[in-house]
Design an enzyme around this catalytic site. Structure first.
Site, PDB file in Angstrom:
ATOM      1  N   PHE A 105       7.241 -15.019  10.152  1.00 26.81           N
ATOM      2  CA  PHE A 105       7.101 -16.331   9.538  1.00 26.81           C
ATOM      3  C   PHE A 105       5.699 -16.843   9.821  1.00 26.81           C
ATOM      4  O   PHE A 105       5.127 -16.519  10.851  1.00 26.81           O
ATOM      5  CB  PHE A 105       8.114 -17.322  10.129  1.00 26.81           C
ATOM      6  CG  PHE A 105       9.399 -17.342   9.368  1.00 26.81           C
ATOM      7  CD1 PHE A 105      10.283 -16.290   9.483  1.00 26.81           C
ATOM      8  CD2 PHE A 105       9.702 -18.394   8.519  1.00 26.81           C
ATOM      9  CE1 PHE A 105      11.467 -16.279   8.770  1.00 26.81           C
ATOM     10  CE2 PHE A 105      10.881 -18.402   7.803  1.00 26.81           C
ATOM     11  CZ  PHE A 105      11.770 -17.347   7.917  1.00 26.81           C
ATOM     12  N   PRO A 141       2.496 -13.278  25.307  1.00 27.48           N
ATOM     13  CA  PRO A 141       2.610 -12.059  24.506  1.00 27.48           C
ATOM     14  C   PRO A 141       2.956 -12.417  23.061  1.00 27.48           C
ATOM     15  O   PRO A 141       3.642 -13.413  22.818  1.00 27.48           O
ATOM     16  CB  PRO A 141       3.770 -11.302  25.165  1.00 27.48           C
ATOM     17  CG  PRO A 141       4.540 -12.338  25.921  1.00 27.48           C
ATOM     18  CD  PRO A 141       3.540 -13.382  26.325  1.00 27.48           C
ATOM     19  N   ASP A 142       2.462 -11.629  22.112  1.00 30.16           N
ATOM     20  CA  ASP A 142       2.855 -11.813  20.713  1.00 30.16           C
ATOM     21  C   ASP A 142       4.093 -10.944  20.481  1.00 30.16           C
ATOM     22  O   ASP A 142       3.999  -9.719  20.374  1.00 30.16           O
ATOM     23  CB  ASP A 142       1.721 -11.415  19.772  1.00 30.16           C
ATOM     24  CG  ASP A 142       2.018 -11.869  18.350  1.00 30.16           C
ATOM     25  OD1 ASP A 142       3.169 -11.672  17.894  1.00 30.16           O
ATOM     26  OD2 ASP A 142       1.127 -12.426  17.699  1.00 30.16           O
ATOM     27  N   ILE A 143       5.260 -11.576  20.453  1.00 31.97           N
ATOM     28  CA  ILE A 143       6.536 -10.839  20.447  1.00 31.97           C
ATOM     29  C   ILE A 143       6.641  -9.964  19.201  1.00 31.97           C
ATOM     30  O   ILE A 143       6.925  -8.771  19.272  1.00 31.97           O
ATOM     31  CB  ILE A 143       7.723 -11.827  20.535  1.00 31.97           C
ATOM     32  CG1 ILE A 143       7.607 -12.616  21.840  1.00 31.97           C
ATOM     33  CG2 ILE A 143       9.058 -11.088  20.451  1.00 31.97           C
ATOM     34  CD1 ILE A 143       8.551 -13.786  21.962  1.00 31.97           C
ATOM     35  N   LYS A 202       6.309 -30.922  41.734  1.00 35.70           N
ATOM     36  CA  LYS A 202       5.870 -31.792  40.645  1.00 35.70           C
ATOM     37  C   LYS A 202       4.380 -32.152  40.825  1.00 35.70           C
ATOM     38  O   LYS A 202       3.977 -32.572  41.914  1.00 35.70           O
ATOM     39  CB  LYS A 202       6.728 -33.059  40.665  1.00 35.70           C
ATOM     40  CG  LYS A 202       6.553 -33.928  39.472  1.00 35.70           C
ATOM     41  CD  LYS A 202       7.511 -35.110  39.516  1.00 35.70           C
ATOM     42  CE  LYS A 202       7.055 -36.156  38.538  1.00 35.70           C
ATOM     43  NZ  LYS A 202       7.689 -37.438  38.767  1.00 35.70           N
ATOM     44  N   LYS A 254      -2.029 -12.488   8.477  1.00 33.87           N
ATOM     45  CA  LYS A 254      -1.067 -12.268   9.558  1.00 33.87           C
ATOM     46  C   LYS A 254      -0.244 -11.014   9.331  1.00 33.87           C
ATOM     47  O   LYS A 254       0.080 -10.277  10.260  1.00 33.87           O
ATOM     48  CB  LYS A 254      -0.141 -13.482   9.622  1.00 33.87           C
ATOM     49  CG  LYS A 254       0.025 -13.998  11.023  1.00 33.87           C
ATOM     50  CD  LYS A 254       0.487 -15.428  11.046  1.00 33.87           C
ATOM     51  CE  LYS A 254      -0.676 -16.358  11.323  1.00 33.87           C
ATOM     52  NZ  LYS A 254      -0.286 -17.749  11.441  1.00 33.87           N
ATOM     53  N   LYS A 269      -0.536  -8.227  12.288  1.00 27.79           N
ATOM     54  CA  LYS A 269       0.627  -7.987  13.160  1.00 27.79           C
ATOM     55  C   LYS A 269       1.442  -6.781  12.711  1.00 27.79           C
ATOM     56  O   LYS A 269       2.504  -6.524  13.241  1.00 27.79           O
ATOM     57  CB  LYS A 269       1.508  -9.248  13.199  1.00 27.79           C
ATOM     58  CG  LYS A 269       0.791 -10.478  13.720  1.00 27.79           C
ATOM     59  CD  LYS A 269       1.777 -11.586  14.081  1.00 27.79           C
ATOM     60  CE  LYS A 269       1.047 -12.858  14.459  1.00 27.79           C
ATOM     61  NZ  LYS A 269       1.798 -13.673  15.427  1.00 27.79           N
ATOM     62  N   ASP A 287       1.855 -20.263  21.978  1.00 26.25           N
ATOM     63  CA  ASP A 287       0.788 -19.256  22.048  1.00 26.25           C
ATOM     64  C   ASP A 287       0.237 -19.117  23.463  1.00 26.25           C
ATOM     65  O   ASP A 287      -0.216 -18.049  23.851  1.00 26.25           O
ATOM     66  CB  ASP A 287      -0.347 -19.628  21.089  1.00 26.25           C
ATOM     67  CG  ASP A 287       0.107 -19.460  19.637  1.00 26.25           C
ATOM     68  OD1 ASP A 287       0.874 -18.519  19.379  1.00 26.25           O
ATOM     69  OD2 ASP A 287      -0.293 -20.280  18.785  1.00 26.25           O
ATOM     70  N   ASN A 347       7.016 -27.231  21.438  1.00 27.71           N
ATOM     71  CA  ASN A 347       6.700 -27.708  20.093  1.00 27.71           C
ATOM     72  C   ASN A 347       7.959 -28.261  19.430  1.00 27.71           C
ATOM     73  O   ASN A 347       9.038 -28.251  20.029  1.00 27.71           O
ATOM     74  CB  ASN A 347       6.073 -26.570  19.270  1.00 27.71           C
ATOM     75  CG  ASN A 347       7.008 -25.388  19.184  1.00 27.71           C
ATOM     76  OD1 ASN A 347       8.099 -25.483  18.626  1.00 27.71           O
ATOM     77  ND2 ASN A 347       6.613 -24.265  19.776  1.00 27.71           N
TER      78      ASN A 347
HETATM   79  O1  C5P Z   1       0.374 -16.191  14.753  1.00 27.83           O
HETATM   80  P1  C5P Z   1       1.504 -17.077  14.403  1.00 27.83           P
HETATM   81  O2  C5P Z   1       2.116 -17.783  15.606  1.00 27.83           O
HETATM   82  O3  C5P Z   1       1.263 -18.040  13.292  1.00 27.83           O
HETATM   83  O4  C5P Z   1       2.599 -16.052  13.835  1.00 27.83           O
HETATM   84  C1  C5P Z   1       3.862 -16.459  13.491  1.00 27.83           C
HETATM   85  C2  C5P Z   1       4.810 -15.296  13.543  1.00 27.83           C
HETATM   86  O5  C5P Z   1       4.641 -14.555  14.755  1.00 27.83           O
HETATM   87  C3  C5P Z   1       6.245 -15.736  13.585  1.00 27.83           C
HETATM   88  O6  C5P Z   1       7.032 -14.728  12.989  1.00 27.83           O
HETATM   89  C4  C5P Z   1       6.507 -15.873  15.064  1.00 27.83           C
HETATM   90  O7  C5P Z   1       7.906 -15.812  15.371  1.00 27.83           O
HETATM   91  C5  C5P Z   1       5.754 -14.706  15.614  1.00 27.83           C
HETATM   92  N1  C5P Z   1       5.200 -14.887  16.972  1.00 27.83           N
HETATM   93  C6  C5P Z   1       5.687 -14.157  18.026  1.00 27.83           C
HETATM   94  N2  C5P Z   1       5.147 -14.270  19.275  1.00 27.83           N
HETATM   95  C7  C5P Z   1       4.106 -15.119  19.498  1.00 27.83           C
HETATM   96  C8  C5P Z   1       3.583 -15.876  18.426  1.00 27.83           C
HETATM   97  C9  C5P Z   1       4.166 -15.748  17.181  1.00 27.83           C
HETATM   98  O8  C5P Z   1       6.637 -13.391  17.838  1.00 27.83           O
HETATM   99  N3  C5P Z   1       3.607 -15.222  20.710  1.00 27.83           N
END
Ligand code: C5P
Length: 396
Positions: A324, A305-307, A289, A338, A342, A279, A210
């Site tokens: 953020f 994973p959602d860190i 390739k 959110k 989270k 995501d 991105n």
């Molecule tokens: O769900 P969204 O991507 O909008 O959430 C944004 C927040 O979650 C940010 O703080 C981003 O750094 C964190 N994030 C993360 N891991 C992911 C997706 C988002 O830590 N896979």
């Protein structure tokens, strides 16, 4: 809190019996978060070895003004500029006299003249030498120039005399040095920040990513370090320079970013997830390739994973987990969702389309207590406001 977090101390050791206390002094400085570099006069090396100070400070000891090797690593003018504080300890009567008269015939006196930093002197000498009128005149002259005097203490001396002239104890010296700094709202705190985009490989030459520039995370890292924090910045691929006094860990993918985060985040005070983490990632990374084939191809993606959510669920969770939310619509409502989903303590929401690669930003802070608008501005300025809100919540 006693902290010298991120402070750079240049310790100048001169030749007195109390030089042995510099081993403990260096250890305590490092424990208080400072970075220490040591300069020794020739006679100091008769009392304590440079190798001891090198091992304790983790940096090469500077002994000679004209040492080409040391000058190549960090020249004396660079060293003078590097320091936030030059501390001469122990300062003998002779070294005090030479400094008071502006001599510059060895590396220590040269540094003292060249440095723009604060200078502190911790004298150590026989009580008769200390009370001598000439020494007192030299001390008065240095005090008039703005030097800070630490000690001396009173008591039994190495020569058998009793009186004023003992080097202050290392703990007292560290406390006095810490008091010279306005240590900032985040002094002694460990702040971990993720920033930039992640790249999710499709094959050896292509990836999904991105437009995140990393500017917001880098501004926060720089401003947190300036506020006294120890900062670890876990960064996706960006083209920005590492801010001063920030430890940067480079990662590429979301999975790398999660692993690097989990390695450092335990017991930290604040985690700020600024990264624009992809995501989804390709279900498989092709070994070769991917060849062009027909009018359309289908990519199969799996969830990353959602860190930040993982960090917020850790048992050894940071005191504050700050997220953020870059939204294109319903900025506040989505931010509130959110925050809860989270398990975040604080969330900074902004209009996504305005911010990527821009130097300025408009932020809305959202937490359980409500919504605060942070006036729009340069990312560094807004970062300071965000850190102010964070520091407030840490001390509650
Ligand atoms: O769900 P969204 O991507 O909008 O959430 C944004 C927040 O979650 C940010 O703080 C981003 O750094 C964190 N994030 C993360 N891991 C992911 C997706 C988002 O830590 N896979």
């Amino acid at each position: 809190m006693l902290s010298l977090s991120n402070k750079r101390i240049l310790l100048g050791i001169t030749g007195g019996i109390a030089a042995y206390k510099c081993a403990e002094l260096t250890r305590l400085f490092i424990k208080a978060g400072a970075e220490v570099r040591v300069v020794m006069t020739q006679s100091a090396t008769e009392f304590i070895t440079p190798l001891t100070l090198q091992a304790l400070s983790g940096n090469r000891v500077h002994l000679d003004l004209l040492d080409p090797e040391a000058e190549a690593a960090m020249g004396h003018i660079e060293l003078a500029r590097w320091a936030d504080l030059v501390l001469v300890a122990p300062a003998t009567a002779n070294s005090i006299a030479r400094i008071a008269h502006g001599e510059a015939d060895d590396i220590l006196t040269t540094l003292v003249l060249a440095t723009p930093a604060a200078i502190a002197i911790a004298p150590a000498m026989n009580q008769g030498m200390w009370s001598d009128a000439q020494t007192q005149a030299n001390i008065t002259a240095l005090a008039a120039r703005g030097y800070t005097l630490i000690g001396p203490g009173s008591g039994e001396q190495a020569c058998g005399d009793v009186g004023l002239g003992r080097l202050s104890e290392p703990e007292e010296i560290v406390t006095a040095c810490a008091a010279l700094f306005d240590t900032g709202a985040l002094a002694g705190r460990h702040v971990v920040i993720t920033g930039g985009p992640t790249r999710e490989a499709l094959d050896p030459v292509r990836y999904i990513s991105n437009h995140s520039s990393g500017k917001m995370a880098y501004a926060l890292a720089a401003e947190a370090a300036a506020a006294g924090a120890r900062v670890t910045l876990i960064s996706g691929p960006v083209t920005l320079a590492t801010p001063e006094r920030v430890t940067r860990v480079d990662v590429i993918s979301a999975q790398d970013m999660l692993a690097a985060t989990l390695e450092v985040v335990g017991n930290s005070d604040v985690f700020i997830g600024v990264a624009a983490v992809a995501d989804y990632r390709p279900a498989q990374i092709a070994e070769q390739k991917i060849k062009k084939a027909g009018e359309a191809i289908t990519l199969s993606l799996v969830k990353n994973p959602d860190i930040i959510a993982e960090v917020a669920s850790l048992t050894q969770r940071p005191t504050l987990v700050v997220g953020f939310a870059a939204e294109t619509e319903n900025v506040v409502a989505n931010g509130q969702g959110k925050l809860a989903a989270k398990k975040l303590d604080l969330l900074f929401a902004n209009q996504a389309t305005d911010t990527f690669n821009s130097d300025s930003v408009a932020i809305t802070a959202v937490d359980a207590a409500g919504v605060t608008e942070l006036a729009a501005g340069n990312k560094h300025l807004v970062a300071r406001k965000m850190l102010h809100l964070i520091a407030e919540r840490l001390t509650r």
